[in-house]
Design a protein around this motif. Structure first.
Motif, PDB file in Angstrom:
ATOM      1  N   ASP A 275       0.788  -1.226   0.000  1.00 15.19           N
ATOM      2  CA  ASP A 275       0.000   0.000   0.000  1.00 15.19           C
ATOM      3  C   ASP A 275       0.820   1.276   0.000  1.00 15.19           C
ATOM      4  OD1 ASP A 275      -2.559  -1.081  -0.057  1.00 15.19           O
ATOM      5  OD2 ASP A 275      -2.511  -1.497   2.079  1.00 15.19           O
ATOM      6  N   ASP A 276       2.028   1.242   0.566  1.00 15.75           N
ATOM      7  CA  ASP A 276       2.805   2.464   0.694  1.00 15.75           C
ATOM      8  C   ASP A 276       3.606   2.713  -0.573  1.00 15.75           C
ATOM      9  OD1 ASP A 276       4.347   4.576   1.376  1.00 15.75           O
ATOM     10  OD2 ASP A 276       5.160   3.710   3.207  1.00 15.75           O
ATOM     11  N   PRO A 277       3.291   3.759  -1.319  1.00 15.28           N
ATOM     12  CA  PRO A 277       4.003   4.038  -2.559  1.00 15.28           C
ATOM     13  C   PRO A 277       5.464   4.363  -2.350  1.00 15.28           C
ATOM     14  CG  PRO A 277       1.959   5.290  -2.407  1.00 15.28           C
ATOM     15  CD  PRO A 277       2.209   4.699  -1.060  1.00 15.28           C
ATOM     16  N   PHE A 278       5.866   4.649  -1.132  1.00 17.19           N
ATOM     17  CA  PHE A 278       7.248   5.037  -0.873  1.00 17.19           C
ATOM     18  C   PHE A 278       8.098   3.857  -0.407  1.00 17.19           C
ATOM     19  CE2 PHE A 278       4.683   8.794   0.667  1.00 17.19           C
ATOM     20  CZ  PHE A 278       4.597   9.332  -0.596  1.00 17.19           C
ATOM     21  N   SER A 279       7.531   2.666  -0.415  1.00 19.66           N
ATOM     22  CA  SER A 279       8.251   1.524   0.133  1.00 19.66           C
ATOM     23  C   SER A 279       9.400   1.069  -0.746  1.00 19.66           C
ATOM     24  CB  SER A 279       7.284   0.353   0.317  1.00 19.66           C
ATOM     25  OG  SER A 279       7.982  -0.796   0.729  1.00 19.66           O
ATOM     26  N   ASP A 280      10.473   0.725  -0.089  1.00 13.17           N
ATOM     27  CA  ASP A 280      11.572   0.096  -0.829  1.00 13.17           C
ATOM     28  C   ASP A 280      11.737  -1.352  -0.366  1.00 13.17           C
ATOM     29  OD1 ASP A 280      14.443   1.363   1.092  1.00 13.17           O
ATOM     30  OD2 ASP A 280      12.616   0.329   1.695  1.00 13.17           O
ATOM     31  N   MET A 281      10.700  -1.862   0.317  1.00 19.25           N
ATOM     32  CA  MET A 281      10.770  -3.209   0.851  1.00 19.25           C
ATOM     33  C   MET A 281      10.375  -4.205  -0.228  1.00 19.25           C
ATOM     34  SD  MET A 281       9.327  -2.730   4.676  1.00 19.25           S
ATOM     35  CE  MET A 281       9.759  -4.423   5.036  1.00 19.25           C
ATOM     36  N   VAL A 282      11.227  -4.434  -1.161  1.00 19.01           N
ATOM     37  CA  VAL A 282      11.018  -5.393  -2.223  1.00 19.01           C
ATOM     38  C   VAL A 282      12.194  -6.338  -2.242  1.00 19.01           C
ATOM     39  CG1 VAL A 282       9.602  -3.885  -3.664  1.00 19.01           C
ATOM     40  CG2 VAL A 282      12.077  -3.806  -3.858  1.00 19.01           C
ATOM     41  N   ASP A 283      12.026  -7.445  -2.902  1.00 18.26           N
ATOM     42  CA  ASP A 283      13.062  -8.466  -2.897  1.00 18.26           C
ATOM     43  C   ASP A 283      14.237  -8.131  -3.790  1.00 18.26           C
ATOM     44  OD1 ASP A 283      11.600  -9.981  -1.131  1.00 18.26           O
ATOM     45  OD2 ASP A 283      10.526 -11.043  -2.725  1.00 18.26           O
ATOM     46  N   THR A 284      14.016  -7.251  -4.783  1.00 15.23           N
ATOM     47  CA  THR A 284      15.095  -6.869  -5.680  1.00 15.23           C
ATOM     48  C   THR A 284      15.416  -5.413  -5.527  1.00 15.23           C
ATOM     49  OG1 THR A 284      13.521  -6.400  -7.441  1.00 15.23           O
ATOM     50  CG2 THR A 284      14.430  -8.625  -7.362  1.00 15.23           C
ATOM     51  N   VAL A 285      16.650  -5.066  -5.795  1.00 15.08           N
ATOM     52  CA  VAL A 285      17.068  -3.669  -5.689  1.00 15.08           C
ATOM     53  C   VAL A 285      16.773  -2.979  -7.003  1.00 15.08           C
ATOM     54  CG1 VAL A 285      19.008  -2.116  -5.318  1.00 15.08           C
ATOM     55  CG2 VAL A 285      18.889  -4.289  -4.085  1.00 15.08           C
ATOM     56  N   GLU A 286      15.919  -1.960  -6.946  1.00 19.51           N
ATOM     57  CA  GLU A 286      15.537  -1.249  -8.148  1.00 19.51           C
ATOM     58  C   GLU A 286      16.588  -0.212  -8.505  1.00 19.51           C
ATOM     59  OE1 GLU A 286      10.696  -1.473  -7.556  1.00 19.51           O
ATOM     60  OE2 GLU A 286      11.784   0.395  -7.236  1.00 19.51           O
ATOM     61  N   SER A 287      16.716   0.048  -9.756  1.00 22.29           N
ATOM     62  CA  SER A 287      17.646   1.074 -10.223  1.00 22.29           C
ATOM     63  C   SER A 287      17.172   2.436  -9.759  1.00 22.29           C
ATOM     64  CB  SER A 287      17.700   1.055 -11.760  1.00 22.29           C
ATOM     65  OG  SER A 287      18.319   2.223 -12.239  1.00 22.29           O
ATOM     66  N   GLU A 288      18.112   3.316  -9.419  1.00 19.88           N
ATOM     67  CA  GLU A 288      17.748   4.651  -8.972  1.00 19.88           C
ATOM     68  C   GLU A 288      17.014   5.415 -10.056  1.00 19.88           C
ATOM     69  OE1 GLU A 288      21.072   6.750  -7.541  1.00 19.88           O
ATOM     70  OE2 GLU A 288      21.433   5.425  -5.844  1.00 19.88           O
ATOM     71  N   SER A 289      17.266   5.052 -11.308  1.00 21.05           N
ATOM     72  CA  SER A 289      16.635   5.752 -12.414  1.00 21.05           C
ATOM     73  C   SER A 289      15.247   5.211 -12.725  1.00 21.05           C
ATOM     74  CB  SER A 289      17.495   5.637 -13.679  1.00 21.05           C
ATOM     75  OG  SER A 289      17.608   4.280 -14.067  1.00 21.05           O
ATOM     76  N   GLU A 290      14.891   4.089 -12.102  1.00 23.70           N
ATOM     77  CA  GLU A 290      13.590   3.487 -12.381  1.00 23.70           C
ATOM     78  C   GLU A 290      12.492   4.279 -11.684  1.00 23.70           C
ATOM     79  OE1 GLU A 290      11.325  -0.834 -11.926  1.00 23.70           O
ATOM     80  OE2 GLU A 290      13.490  -0.644 -11.617  1.00 23.70           O
ATOM     81  N   VAL A 291      11.445   4.613 -12.408  1.00 19.69           N
ATOM     82  CA  VAL A 291      10.371   5.436 -11.877  1.00 19.69           C
ATOM     83  C   VAL A 291       9.325   4.557 -11.192  1.00 19.69           C
ATOM     84  CG1 VAL A 291       8.526   7.048 -12.454  1.00 19.69           C
ATOM     85  CG2 VAL A 291      10.716   7.160 -13.663  1.00 19.69           C
ATOM     86  N   ASP A 292       8.923   4.956  -9.981  1.00 23.53           N
ATOM     87  CA  ASP A 292       7.858   4.252  -9.273  1.00 23.53           C
ATOM     88  C   ASP A 292       6.527   4.686  -9.884  1.00 23.53           C
ATOM     89  OD1 ASP A 292       6.031   3.183  -7.561  1.00 23.53           O
ATOM     90  OD2 ASP A 292       6.823   4.124  -5.746  1.00 23.53           O
ATOM     91  N   ASP A 293       5.843   3.768 -10.555  1.00 22.27           N
ATOM     92  CA  ASP A 293       4.604   4.126 -11.241  1.00 22.27           C
ATOM     93  C   ASP A 293       3.363   3.721 -10.458  1.00 22.27           C
ATOM     94  OD1 ASP A 293       4.724   1.407 -11.462  1.00 22.27           O
ATOM     95  OD2 ASP A 293       4.235   1.341 -13.605  1.00 22.27           O
ATOM     96  N   THR A 294       3.527   3.551  -9.146  1.00 18.23           N
ATOM     97  CA  THR A 294       2.399   3.132  -8.310  1.00 18.23           C
ATOM     98  C   THR A 294       1.208   4.059  -8.470  1.00 18.23           C
ATOM     99  OG1 THR A 294       3.883   2.185  -6.664  1.00 18.23           O
ATOM    100  CG2 THR A 294       1.631   2.638  -5.962  1.00 18.23           C
ATOM    101  N   PHE A 295       1.465   5.345  -8.345  1.00 18.94           N
ATOM    102  CA  PHE A 295       0.357   6.295  -8.416  1.00 18.94           C
ATOM    103  C   PHE A 295      -0.226   6.382  -9.823  1.00 18.94           C
ATOM    104  CE2 PHE A 295       1.867   8.348  -4.383  1.00 18.94           C
ATOM    105  CZ  PHE A 295       0.669   8.205  -3.703  1.00 18.94           C
ATOM    106  N   GLU A 296       0.624   6.252 -10.835  1.00 24.81           N
ATOM    107  CA  GLU A 296       0.109   6.266 -12.199  1.00 24.81           C
ATOM    108  C   GLU A 296      -0.895   5.131 -12.411  1.00 24.81           C
ATOM    109  OE1 GLU A 296       3.100   7.049 -11.413  1.00 24.81           O
ATOM    110  OE2 GLU A 296       4.032   8.447 -12.809  1.00 24.81           O
ATOM    111  N   ARG A 297      -0.580   3.962 -11.832  1.00 23.74           N
ATOM    112  CA  ARG A 297      -1.486   2.827 -11.955  1.00 23.74           C
ATOM    113  C   ARG A 297      -2.791   3.068 -11.196  1.00 23.74           C
ATOM    114  NH1 ARG A 297       0.635  -1.060  -9.350  1.00 23.74           N
ATOM    115  NH2 ARG A 297       2.746  -0.345  -8.906  1.00 23.74           N
ATOM    116  N   ILE A 298      -2.679   3.730 -10.041  1.00 22.71           N
ATOM    117  CA  ILE A 298      -3.875   4.063  -9.270  1.00 22.71           C
ATOM    118  C   ILE A 298      -4.732   5.061 -10.041  1.00 22.71           C
ATOM    119  CG2 ILE A 298      -4.718   5.212  -7.186  1.00 22.71           C
ATOM    120  CD1 ILE A 298      -2.298   4.062  -5.700  1.00 22.71           C
ATOM    121  N   LEU A 299      -4.104   6.088 -10.606  1.00 26.04           N
ATOM    122  CA  LEU A 299      -4.848   7.088 -11.372  1.00 26.04           C
ATOM    123  C   LEU A 299      -5.545   6.451 -12.567  1.00 26.04           C
ATOM    124  CD1 LEU A 299      -2.340  10.103 -11.392  1.00 26.04           C
ATOM    125  CD2 LEU A 299      -4.396   9.841  -9.991  1.00 26.04           C
TER     126      LEU A 299
END
Length: 308
Positions: free
Chosen positions: A84-108
């Motif tokens: 639920d938290d769009p700011f979470s970094d608690m994932v199993d893989t380390v995302e690239s710093e350049s990768e955009v979190d599209d959580t809110f885009e999907r919600i919109l």
């Protein structure tokens, strides 16, 4: 062997210090992720617990001798951040710093809210508006991304936090306080946009518009209405109509529909009925009549108001 370690608790604490969900009731967070929390109340939030170390949790009232409750608390916090938290970094893989979190885009997208909805039509307090204007944000998604970046460094407060929290939980009531979202139908609409403009008018101005629309005011309401001077009324309504004209340029199709309703003698009340707030609907209709009503209607309406 314990289910969770001290390091894992410290990680959860760190994430919730900057999370918009820090002041949300744990029972509600648990409900969202399918886990039941035994305590309810406005003070039962992550903020109540994250100040304590892993060892100190054992001495917190309600958790004393209840290792399973500590694990339950951590389960809820972890699942909340993961889903639920769009700011979470608690994932199993380390995302690239350049990768955009599209959580809110999907919600919109799910709520059928356009990402390019103008930022100037998002309703916040003046302090928040000033902050957003200083950042030269043009669209809704830019406002959201700014809020995400801000939350990673500071604790976001006030109405910006409320808006992001509402979006994160798909809370239609919370969302509709800030953008013209139509609850139950999705999407943004002109009626709700004019409604938000009406909400921001001071009570005396709202009552003035209701009175001149034929609504019978109580003695108390008449006393409040009388507090506004002619100059105040003039300026407030002028600014409101400028905002109405502005949003009409975005909602071009619905604007044409509303204009046709007035020009053909239709019922503008039906245009606003989806708001399901009778008083606010009347005020919105009054603003729309000033904007779109026939010339004699507009002259008569303004004459009643400014000829007091």
């Amino acid at each position: 062997m314990e289910k969770y370690s001290e390091a894992e608790w410290e990680h959860l604490r760190k994430r919730f210090f900057s999370s918009i969900l820090n002041d949300t009731e744990i029972a509600k967070l648990g409900q969202n992720v399918g886990i039941s929390w035994p305590f309810k109340g406005s003070d039962e939030t992550p903020a109540k617990y994250i100040d304590f170390t892993f060892e100190e949790l054992r001495d917190v009232p309600g958790l004393v001798g209840k290792q399973k409750r500590i694990h339950l608390l951590m389960d809820i916090l972890r699942e909340t951040l993961a889903f639920d938290d769009p700011f979470s970094d608690m994932v199993d893989t380390v995302e690239s710093e350049s990768e955009v979190d599209d959580t809110f885009e999907r919600i919109l997208a799910k709520l059928q809210i356009p990402t390019n909805f103008p930022a100037k039509f998002v309703h916040f307090t003046q302090d928040t508006n000033d902050l957003l204007e200083s950042e030269d944000l043009q669209t809704l998604v830019e406002v959201i991304h700014f809020g995400q970046r801000l939350a990673q460094n500071v604790v976001v407060g006030g109405d910006l936090k409320s808006f992001l929290n509402g979006l994160a939980h798909k809370d239609e009531v919370g969302i509709a306080k800030h953008i013209p979202y139509r609850r139950g139908e999705r999407g943004v609409h002109l009626a709700e946009a004019i409604g938000l403009i009406a909400i921001e008018l001071s009570e005396p101005i709202q009552l003035e518009l209701l009175s001149q629309s034929g609504v019978q005011l109580t003695d108390e309401e008449e006393a409040i209405r009388a507090k506004a001077s002619k100059l105040t009324i003039d300026g407030s309504i002028k600014r409101a109509i400028e905002k109405v004209s502005d949003v009409c340029q975005w909602f071009t199709s619905e604007s044409s529909d509303l204009e046709q309703i007035f020009s053909t003698g239709g019922s503008p009340e039906r245009f606003f009925i989806n708001m399901n707030q009778p008083k606010l609907e009347r005020i919105a209709v009054a603003l729309a009549r000033i904007k779109f009503g026939a010339l004699e209607q507009r002259k008569g309406f303004f004459g009643k108001i400014f000829g007091r």
